[in-house]
Design an enzyme around this catalytic site. Sequence first.
Site, PDB file in Angstrom:
ATOM      1  N   GLU A  75      18.714  91.554 -26.191  1.00 42.44           N
ATOM      2  CA  GLU A  75      17.290  91.736 -25.935  1.00 42.44           C
ATOM      3  C   GLU A  75      16.658  90.504 -25.273  1.00 42.44           C
ATOM      4  O   GLU A  75      15.873  90.641 -24.352  1.00 42.44           O
ATOM      5  CB  GLU A  75      16.600  92.042 -27.280  1.00 42.44           C
ATOM      6  CG  GLU A  75      15.113  92.244 -27.216  1.00 42.44           C
ATOM      7  CD  GLU A  75      14.722  93.577 -26.587  1.00 42.44           C
ATOM      8  OE1 GLU A  75      15.645  94.360 -26.302  1.00 42.44           O
ATOM      9  OE2 GLU A  75      13.529  93.814 -26.380  1.00 42.44           O
ATOM     10  N   ASP A  76      17.002  89.339 -25.756  1.00 42.98           N
ATOM     11  CA  ASP A  76      16.223  88.161 -25.379  1.00 42.98           C
ATOM     12  C   ASP A  76      16.931  87.119 -24.526  1.00 42.98           C
ATOM     13  O   ASP A  76      16.372  86.061 -24.249  1.00 42.98           O
ATOM     14  CB  ASP A  76      15.710  87.447 -26.645  1.00 42.98           C
ATOM     15  CG  ASP A  76      14.688  88.299 -27.380  1.00 42.98           C
ATOM     16  OD1 ASP A  76      14.049  89.127 -26.717  1.00 42.98           O
ATOM     17  OD2 ASP A  76      14.537  88.127 -28.601  1.00 42.98           O
TER      18      ASP A  76
END
Length: 386
Positions: A75-76
Amino acid sequence: MKVQDLTDAILEYLPDADVDIILNAYIYSAKAHRGQSRRSGEAYFSHPLEVANNLVKLKLDATTVAAGLLHDTIEDTLSTSEEIQELFGEEIFQLVDGVTKISKIHFSSHEESQAENYRKMIFAMARDIRVVLIKLADRAHNMQTLGSLSEERQRRIARETLEIYAPIANRLGIGWMKNELENGSFRYLYPEEYRTIEEKVAKGKEYRDKYVEKVTSRLVKELEDAEISGKVDGRPKQFFSIYRKMMDQNISFEEVYDLVGVRVLTESLRDCYSVLGLVHSLWKPIPGKFKDYIAMPKPNMYQSLHTTVIGPRGERVEVQIRSREMHKVSEGGIAAHWRYKEKEDSAEKTMNQQLLWVRHLLENQKDLKNPKEFLNAFKVNLFPDS
Ligand code: MN
């Protein structure tokens, strides 16, 4: 925290754990998050590390702990699904992917979309409960660092935690996590009420501590005389449960009598009932307050005897009596069974039992006509005690 703290801790409860996979995940995640920082100013990597630490506290397997270290990479960071899959294999990838998907669900107040969100959560739980355990570990750490977010986000996250994640932790029987999530949410959702309770609890602390000391030492002596070995502890009540009690029963702080309780941990089930006999012969029980959750466990498998008695100086004291084994289950819940999974059939049976409601809900959902019905069925299952 260092990676060795994680590996040392896991080897204690899982001597043949695959430590290499944790080391690899640690190195990979530290690199992927390099240069990123949390809103609090800390290095971002402190977050996956704390999440992994929570998973170790739940005594989960090496695969889950590794997935916890990696849970924010897809996700990041620049990491891709393919890369995680290739480097760490299908099982870890599925866990990381599952957590990423749950994290994208935003529980809103619109009934229809809420039902859909619950449904997604239930599917995730049924597929692999470890995904939800990682998400809980993630939320527990996010609650600890909520202070540095905007007020609006604090409230949104706190509400979601109180309405969804704390009940799930409770339903899975993970006592300490449920308490942490509830108290953390309470603090941000009702700051004034939180502060009032905090102050009042602090004010009466000295008196209560002495009182508990008196009850505890008396019980210890009685146990010795009866030659029963057990551990007696004072048990401060959680802020949020004081608040809930005030709301549910429409009473003031001063009317919440059992602000403090005593807990006895015994060596065996049979000793629980012997201790109960001792307690009731020492102090008069209050009618209607005795609960035998040993003979009739709560739906989340919680087992204990609860009784409220008129203790010294005529004050009410709640006494909880359970065996060490029962206590382990009440703190670790479903996770307490997990580590034995491969070794013992019976543990797996217990765990399956604990997740039976998830399966039932999935099977029955076909018969539920609309989102509202599903939501109701979910809530009935999530809050079986109320
Ligand atoms: Mn996270």
